[in-house]
Design an enzyme around this catalytic site. Sequence first.
Site, PDB file in Angstrom:
ATOM      1  CG  ASP A  88      37.891  42.425  36.653  1.00 10.06           C
ATOM      2  OD1 ASP A  88      38.998  42.916  36.879  1.00 10.06           O
ATOM      3  OD2 ASP A  88      37.368  41.537  37.357  1.00 10.06           O
TER       4      ASP A  88
ATOM      5  CG  ASP B 107      40.108  46.372  38.068  1.00  7.72           C
ATOM      6  OD1 ASP B 107      40.568  47.168  38.895  1.00  7.72           O
ATOM      7  OD2 ASP B 107      40.736  45.377  37.667  1.00  7.72           O
TER       8      ASP B 107
ATOM      9  CG  ASN C 276      44.415  45.355  39.754  1.00 11.20           C
ATOM     10  OD1 ASN C 276      43.254  45.020  39.507  1.00 11.20           O
ATOM     11  ND2 ASN C 276      45.392  45.164  38.888  1.00 11.20           N
ATOM     12  CG  HIS C 277      43.290  48.053  36.199  1.00 15.20           C
ATOM     13  ND1 HIS C 277      44.048  48.432  35.120  1.00 15.20           N
ATOM     14  CD2 HIS C 277      43.428  46.703  36.278  1.00 15.20           C
ATOM     15  CE1 HIS C 277      44.611  47.378  34.559  1.00 15.20           C
ATOM     16  NE2 HIS C 277      44.239  46.309  35.247  1.00 15.20           N
TER      17      HIS C 277
ATOM     18  CG  HIS D  47      39.785  43.278  42.290  1.00  8.23           C
ATOM     19  ND1 HIS D  47      38.858  43.344  41.275  1.00  8.23           N
ATOM     20  CD2 HIS D  47      40.977  43.514  41.710  1.00  8.23           C
ATOM     21  CE1 HIS D  47      39.463  43.625  40.135  1.00  8.23           C
ATOM     22  NE2 HIS D  47      40.758  43.739  40.376  1.00  8.23           N
TER      23      HIS D  47
ATOM     24  CG  HIS E 134      42.810  40.623  39.775  1.00 11.88           C
ATOM     25  ND1 HIS E 134      43.263  41.799  39.206  1.00 11.88           N
ATOM     26  CD2 HIS E 134      43.875  39.776  39.764  1.00 11.88           C
ATOM     27  CE1 HIS E 134      44.534  41.669  38.885  1.00 11.88           C
ATOM     28  NE2 HIS E 134      44.930  40.455  39.197  1.00 11.88           N
TER      29      HIS E 134
ATOM     30  CG  HIS F  26      40.254  40.013  32.986  1.00 10.87           C
ATOM     31  ND1 HIS F  26      40.549  40.979  32.045  1.00 10.87           N
ATOM     32  CD2 HIS F  26      40.260  40.650  34.180  1.00 10.87           C
ATOM     33  CE1 HIS F  26      40.734  42.138  32.646  1.00 10.87           C
ATOM     34  NE2 HIS F  26      40.572  41.963  33.949  1.00 10.87           N
TER      35      HIS F  26
END
Length: 722
Positions: free
Chosen positions: A72, A112, A180-181, A268, A300, A302
């Site tokens: 991330d 990410d 996912n981003h 993730h 994923h 944080h």
Amino acid sequence: MCGSDDSFEDFVADSQMPTSSVRRTRETEESEVACSQRPDAAHDTMVEDLDDDVKPVRDEVDDVIKILVATDIHCGYGENKPNIHMDAVNTFEEVLQIATEQKVDMVLLGGDLYHENNPSRECQHRVTQLLRKYCLNENPISLEFLSDASVNFNQSVFDHVNYYDQNLNVGLPIFTIHGNHDDLSGKGLTALDLLHEAGLVNLFGKHESIQEFLISPILLRKGETRLALYGLGSQRDDRLVRAFKDENITFLRPNAGAEDWFNLFVLHQNRPRRAMHRSTGNYLPESLIPQFFDLLVWGHEHECKPDPQYVAASEAVGDGFYILQPGSTVATSLTPEEALQKNVFLIKIKGRKFASKPIPLQTVRPMICDELLLDKIPPGCRPATKLDRPRNRDGRYIDEMAIEAKLNEMIARAKAKRGPRQPELPLIRLKVIYDGEWLNITPANAKRIGLRYENTVANAVDMVTIKKNISSEARARRQRGQQNNELADELGHVSAANLQTMINDYFTHQPLDDQMTVLKPFGIGKALDQYSEIEEGGTAASANRNFDNCLLAQIGVVRNTLKKMPLPPIESLSDMESFRDLIEKDLFELKKADCERPVTAPEGEEDDDDERQFYMPQRPQRFDEQEEEDDDEPMNSDDEPVSTSTAKPTRGRGRGSRGGATRGTRGKTARAAPTRAQVESDDDGFVVLDDSNSPPPPPRATRGRGRAKATTTTRKRDMSFF
């Protein structure tokens, strides 16, 4: 171990055999420790430090694989915001600097890398600069790539890992999955595909098929240590859980010496359970993951957890795995979890043992999160009316004074713990809660207070949030309402707001013979969801109409699909005629049944749920009226409807009774008078009936500006499916 190098190379050629995602069963002996406890040193794969082992002799290949793990990164986050637009990129450069200083064999990213699937040109430019600066050099690479790269990187035209490319000088390999981003776009590409094709990173774990997942590991070797690296890019949690439960996800393993490989899995997904009434309620349970893995790198999430967590299997002690959650390298939300120390992790693997060490990041912007509860008003400061706000003797508001004092204390704490490489302006988030005696007081303006610290903090606008606690009675009413709206099923209590998901899950898990084909579960849930508008001020009549529109829309999709399908081969003309006669007969029966239904309700009675007040079959038409025909005419041999004459729409100036107005022809007499129930056509093409009496029709001689009354063209419901 696998024996000599020749035998090892022989089985690597066809090195992978399928292994089901179901956990391996193993009988538990009575002498073993309870599986809920961490295994003893004999069964454990985690050690404190591998540096305590005997150092290799000079000129002997080192057996320790060193990996720098980060997840991330979110490059591009806040690039349009002042002060924080470079935070993510600066921290990513620090990650690459740590990898170079530690002389790791590879960098492993858990998704990410970018904050958006389509990052800006400036963001891609900065990331490409950093990758070229730190990854392309003359440093030797000791990792042998043993698996089939065309399988591991099947999304690329290059069938080799980037440091095996003779045209590139890669000194720091980076292996990454997508999150996912930076998820797949409409054409199946991510922003990471461009970096992979340029040879700067190695993108793996990408799966375009969502029906079945076949995960082939990347096989790496350094000395006597063998690493099987599995990857799975971000997927919808409910889809991935269904794949695990239906055994549609398969992990390939070496067919010889499988127990000699250290198995590392990077994914993730959502890890903890969240609220069921939100789209993020789904998550991936740890119990579904196969137990042959040694270590999981979980992206994923944080929140950084500095120590790997052991997940025991239910069969035997020592057959579980560890989960490492590195967390993000930049704060993308102002929460207490994001305010924790940000780290990257140095993983050392030797044989089937590994050691983990967190390395704190020095360039992360300091952040402080706290709360302030206002529940009592000081004596002598009580306002005269509820509209007044408590003030001090000098005229300052009491709540603003308390908020500013708390903010100053938080800013002082942030400056005290600021490191030399950290940005100067901190991130501050203060949650102010009004309770008790302050509930009836108008709260302070959070944005106005924040603007006073514009040059002191990095997020002055959203620094303060205001919240009012509800009273005990209102809280009790809300709890009772939630209990009434909860529905019990196999998974426990599920909120009724998640109706569409419940219906979709129910029909999806049904046998193939019981699943719906014409109407889809999602459409059914969406149609039923229309009735929730009744509680928000809607009417039952509107809900019935919206429900029917949703169903007719699905039927229309099926009809269009059937029209595009090729006709089945017909051997004889008689079969074609019989098929056409059968269709015409069915259509005739449907129309006949629809026409025989009563169209008027008894006087003085009106039912909002009776669909007869929304639909009325078209009355019989005379040949000379030239009104618009419906779409239910039989098709000819070319699949075209039989042509009918259609009258042009006319406009008039006639007025009817309120709620049942009809339009008349301009300069022409009305052809026919309406029936006892006044007729009106709505925007959806349906006919609305009204029981009010219509005025008598004018004589036929009325012309010019006479206000003649005439009924509008009526339409029946389209009952044809072809």
